[in-house]
Structures are given as C-alpha cells and as structure tokens.
Design a protein around this motif. Structure first.
Motif, PDB file in Angstrom:
ATOM      1  N   VAL A 141      -4.762   6.166  -7.229  1.00 58.95           N
ATOM      2  CA  VAL A 141      -4.515   4.835  -7.804  1.00 58.95           C
ATOM      3  C   VAL A 141      -4.724   3.762  -6.736  1.00 58.95           C
ATOM      4  CG1 VAL A 141      -2.768   3.315  -8.826  1.00 58.95           C
ATOM      5  CG2 VAL A 141      -2.992   5.676  -9.624  1.00 58.95           C
ATOM      6  N   LEU A 142      -4.240   4.020  -5.537  1.00 59.37           N
ATOM      7  CA  LEU A 142      -4.439   3.071  -4.445  1.00 59.37           C
ATOM      8  C   LEU A 142      -5.927   2.880  -4.173  1.00 59.37           C
ATOM      9  CD1 LEU A 142      -3.220   1.242  -2.247  1.00 59.37           C
ATOM     10  CD2 LEU A 142      -3.119   3.267  -0.763  1.00 59.37           C
ATOM     11  N   ARG A 160       4.427   5.889  -5.030  1.00 56.20           N
ATOM     12  CA  ARG A 160       4.834   5.875  -6.443  1.00 56.20           C
ATOM     13  C   ARG A 160       3.733   6.310  -7.398  1.00 56.20           C
ATOM     14  NH1 ARG A 160       9.935   3.004  -7.408  1.00 56.20           N
ATOM     15  NH2 ARG A 160      10.892   3.299  -5.376  1.00 56.20           N
ATOM     16  N   LEU A 161       2.490   5.912  -7.098  1.00 50.17           N
ATOM     17  CA  LEU A 161       1.395   6.139  -8.046  1.00 50.17           C
ATOM     18  C   LEU A 161       0.322   7.083  -7.528  1.00 50.17           C
ATOM     19  CD1 LEU A 161       1.051   2.432  -9.239  1.00 50.17           C
ATOM     20  CD2 LEU A 161       2.326   4.291 -10.345  1.00 50.17           C
ATOM     21  N   ILE A 183       2.510   1.744  -3.472  1.00 48.12           N
ATOM     22  CA  ILE A 183       1.551   2.259  -4.466  1.00 48.12           C
ATOM     23  C   ILE A 183       1.237   3.717  -4.180  1.00 48.12           C
ATOM     24  CG2 ILE A 183      -0.819   2.055  -5.338  1.00 48.12           C
ATOM     25  CD1 ILE A 183      -0.522  -1.013  -4.830  1.00 48.12           C
ATOM     26  N   TRP A 184       1.004   4.041  -2.913  1.00 48.71           N
ATOM     27  CA  TRP A 184       0.689   5.418  -2.518  1.00 48.71           C
ATOM     28  C   TRP A 184       1.819   6.368  -2.895  1.00 48.71           C
ATOM     29  CZ3 TRP A 184       2.522   7.531   2.552  1.00 48.71           C
ATOM     30  CH2 TRP A 184       2.093   8.848   2.757  1.00 48.71           C
ATOM     31  N   SER A 208      -7.716   1.103  -7.192  1.00 50.89           N
ATOM     32  CA  SER A 208      -7.260  -0.294  -7.247  1.00 50.89           C
ATOM     33  C   SER A 208      -7.928  -1.102  -6.141  1.00 50.89           C
ATOM     34  CB  SER A 208      -5.745  -0.378  -7.091  1.00 50.89           C
ATOM     35  OG  SER A 208      -5.094   0.292  -8.133  1.00 50.89           O
ATOM     36  N   CYS A 255       0.840  -1.211   0.000  1.00 53.50           N
ATOM     37  CA  CYS A 255       0.000   0.000   0.000  1.00 53.50           C
ATOM     38  C   CYS A 255       0.871   1.255   0.000  1.00 53.50           C
ATOM     39  CB  CYS A 255      -0.925   0.011   1.213  1.00 53.50           C
ATOM     40  SG  CYS A 255      -2.259  -1.187   1.126  1.00 53.50           S
TER      41      CYS A 255
END
Length: 160
Positions: free
Chosen positions: A105-106, A100-101, A97-98, A109, A94
């Motif tokens: 997005v998190l 980097r994206l 993703i948080w 997703s 998590c």
C-alpha cells in the motif's frame, strides 16, 4: 564605513527559483505538489529492501532525509529546524502506513502520488510558460521543498 552583507546562498537559490515560479496558479500548484512529491520520494525510498537483518524498512529513506536535512541546515538553521519537523512527520506517516496497511500500500500510494503530483507540476509550468528550475540544475529538486516552507514561514511572520 558601512558594512555590506553578502547575499546568503539560500537567498540566491530562492531568487532564481522564484523567477521560474511567478504565476499565482503555478505557485499554488507547487505549494501542494512539492510536499506531495517529497513525501512520495521518502515513501519510495522506504520501500527499498534492506538486506542487513539488523536494519529495518525505512533505512534508505532515513539516510536520504538526513543528507537533505544537512544540506538545508547549512543553508539556514531556521529552515533546518522546519525541515526536521517536515521529515519527521513524513517519516512517521510512512511508518504508520507501512505498519498498518503494509509495504504494498505504501509503495502503490507513493507511485500514484508521485505521478499525479508531477503531472500537476508540469501543468503549472505550462501555465507559467517557463520550464522547471531543476532542468537547469538538479539542486533545484532540493530547493523546491524549502521554497514552499519559506512561503509558510512568511505567512506566519517568521524569518528563514
């Protein structure tokens, strides 16, 4: 005089849970869908805003993981160790993703995984011909992840 061991609470939870999950297809679906749902719930909790400035995103997920871990650790120390690794890994995913994206997005997703995994679960229970265990007791929402972990332990030859 022979000493009789009482069945541990975790064994009682697993025995009841297993009664609703006998079909091999339903079991296979659960082995994939239950961890996916667990991750999605952690990710959704990660996305809840934190108003206090000295806390960061992930606070609610961290608190929920700690509370669930405490429950698991009381049921079985070995399951507690395993769930610590699971929670740590899912928390790291998590966070990755948080960072980097982004939070969007998190969030999206997590929503997608949550919906798809629950659809799979209900398909599995349709195949099984039995309703999900959590419809009789919400605690079974916590039992599913450790039931999957216990299956993994069994394949590895480990006791839980």
């Amino acid at each position: 005089m022979q000493h009789v061991h009482a069945e541990r609470p975790i064994d009682q939870w697993f025995a009841h849970y297993a009664r609703d999950h006998r079909n091999p297809v339903n079991q296979a679906i659960h082995v994939v869908a239950v961890p996916a749902i667990l991750w999605s719930v952690i990710a959704l909790l990660w996305c809840i805003p934190v108003t206090a400035g000295w806390f960061s995103a992930g606070l609610w997920a961290g608190l929920a993981m700690f509370c669930a871990w405490a429950f698991y650790n009381r049921l079985s120390r070995r399951i507690g160790y395993g769930m610590f690794v699971v929670f740590f890994t899912m928390g790291c995913l998590c966070r990755l993703i948080w960072l980097r994206l982004g939070l969007d997005v998190l969030l999206y997703s997590a929503i997608a995984v949550f919906v798809l995994a629950w659809i799979a679960q209900f398909i599995g229970h349709r195949i099984e011909g039995r309703k999900p265990s959590f419809l009789t007791d919400l605690v079974y929402l916590l039992i599913g992840p450790i039931w999957v972990l216990a299956k993994f332990y069994g394949k590895m030859g480990w006791r839980y």
